[in-house]
Design a protein around this motif. Sequence first.
Motif, mmCIF file in Angstrom:
data_model
loop_
_atom_site.group_PDB
_atom_site.id
_atom_site.type_symbol
_atom_site.label_atom_id
_atom_site.label_comp_id
_atom_site.label_asym_id
_atom_site.label_seq_id
_atom_site.Cartn_x
_atom_site.Cartn_y
_atom_site.Cartn_z
ATOM 1 N N UNK A 135 0.950 -1.382 -0.122
ATOM 2 C CA UNK A 135 0.019 0.055 -0.112
ATOM 3 C C UNK A 135 0.850 1.354 -0.036
ATOM 4 N N UNK A 136 0.545 2.219 -0.595
ATOM 5 C CA UNK A 136 1.242 3.607 -0.580
ATOM 6 C C UNK A 136 0.366 4.784 -0.316
ATOM 7 N N UNK A 137 1.106 5.767 0.216
ATOM 8 C CA UNK A 137 0.848 7.111 0.613
ATOM 9 C C UNK A 137 1.971 8.028 0.389
ATOM 10 N N UNK A 138 1.577 9.312 0.300
ATOM 11 C CA UNK A 138 2.831 10.537 0.361
ATOM 12 C C UNK A 138 2.882 10.952 1.738
ATOM 13 N N UNK A 139 4.113 11.571 1.845
ATOM 14 C CA UNK A 139 4.419 12.476 3.047
ATOM 15 C C UNK A 139 5.241 13.512 2.678
ATOM 16 N N UNK A 140 5.149 14.675 3.239
ATOM 17 C CA UNK A 140 6.123 15.630 2.973
ATOM 18 C C UNK A 140 7.117 15.876 4.049
ATOM 19 N N UNK A 141 8.428 15.739 3.546
ATOM 20 C CA UNK A 141 9.837 15.710 4.518
ATOM 21 C C UNK A 141 10.671 16.866 4.434
ATOM 22 N N UNK A 142 11.051 17.332 5.100
ATOM 23 C CA UNK A 142 11.898 18.654 5.374
ATOM 24 C C UNK A 142 13.224 18.198 5.027
ATOM 25 N N UNK A 143 13.729 18.314 3.670
ATOM 26 C CA UNK A 143 15.059 17.717 3.433
ATOM 27 C C UNK A 143 16.237 18.761 3.613
ATOM 28 N N UNK A 144 15.900 19.899 3.714
ATOM 29 C CA UNK A 144 17.029 20.889 4.222
ATOM 30 C C UNK A 144 16.469 21.877 5.209
ATOM 31 N N UNK A 145 16.769 21.934 6.556
ATOM 32 C CA UNK A 145 15.991 22.871 7.305
ATOM 33 C C UNK A 145 16.901 24.393 7.183
ATOM 34 N N UNK A 146 16.231 25.134 8.061
ATOM 35 C CA UNK A 146 16.700 26.563 7.666
ATOM 36 C C UNK A 146 18.158 26.704 7.993
ATOM 37 N N UNK A 147 18.731 26.032 9.033
ATOM 38 C CA UNK A 147 20.027 26.160 9.700
ATOM 39 C C UNK A 147 21.114 25.478 8.459
ATOM 40 N N UNK A 148 20.694 24.254 8.224
ATOM 41 C CA UNK A 148 21.415 23.823 6.912
ATOM 42 C C UNK A 148 21.613 24.687 5.628
ATOM 43 N N UNK A 149 20.417 25.213 5.262
ATOM 44 C CA UNK A 149 20.331 26.027 3.974
ATOM 45 C C UNK A 149 21.090 27.154 4.120
ATOM 46 N N UNK A 150 21.073 27.822 5.364
ATOM 47 C CA UNK A 150 22.229 28.805 5.689
ATOM 48 C C UNK A 150 23.329 28.489 5.496
ATOM 49 N N UNK A 151 23.841 27.393 5.932
ATOM 50 C CA UNK A 151 25.357 26.979 5.931
ATOM 51 C C UNK A 151 25.522 26.668 4.273
ATOM 52 N N UNK A 152 24.782 26.023 3.478
ATOM 53 C CA UNK A 152 25.044 25.507 2.295
ATOM 54 C C UNK A 152 24.910 26.779 1.344
ATOM 55 N N UNK A 153 23.963 28.077 1.599
ATOM 56 C CA UNK A 153 24.141 29.096 0.900
ATOM 57 C C UNK A 153 25.333 29.908 1.083
ATOM 58 N N UNK A 154 26.029 29.996 2.205
ATOM 59 C CA UNK A 154 27.185 30.677 2.418
ATOM 60 C C UNK A 154 28.215 29.772 1.849
#
Length: 251
Positions: A135-154
């Motif tokens: 059986x299948x269903x979808x879920x939304x998962x936060x792959x990159x949170x704000x702190x991780x995105x800030x580090x990758x942006x820099x």
Amino acid sequence: MNASRGLATKLCALALLTASGGLLASACADNESSLFVRMRMARSGDCTVSCSPGELFWTEDAIDAAYVGSHSATILVGNQIVERGNSDVLRTETSRVQLYEAEVRVFDMEGNAVNDGYVVPINGVVDPGTSSDAGYNCTEVLLLDGATMDALRLQAAELRREVEVVTTMVLRGRTLGGQEVETAEWSYPVRVCFGCSRCVDTIPPTCCSDSSSEDCKDQEDVESACPGRRGTQDCRNLGQTCAEYIASFDR
């Protein structure tokens, strides 16, 4: 020692014979095979998602960290626990899985940890399998949170090139019968850049920050991309010209 092993074997064999509907005790079976991640669902032209293993999927995401503060993805989850409900004997269905959390970690391409990992809530109910089909269903998962995105942006801004990372996730759920289940660790690549997307200023540029004047009312909107894909940016969504917006990260 041999007698102890023989006793353990007999106990597991007895559990296999008496387990109803194939739902086994955790001492005798690994629950990572009961719940699993199938794929990252693609978004169609109107950015909608269809939750089925036969639908389109993506094998990586590409995002511009200048325009997003975090990044989520729609994940298709499968449930291989077979149905146990039986209306003839008034037995309720207990094999549906209620998803409740995801543990996410991010690594660079050399395997070095980008963050310390985090746990985020998720939701969704995955129906049990039927015969050999899950059986299948979808879920939304936060792959990159704000702190991780800030580090990758820099990092992307300093290197002046995109940064490739791999996100790993373990999804956890609980059957309606009260059994804890989780997926095996699943990995998904994401490419992150800074300011690499095309950004469009209005004419005149003053409409970027104030689109209420008569000169700005008839201007067409810039078509944006779905989350997970880089696309053209509209300065009116930024509240300033493209150049001013990018320069604001240096302050």
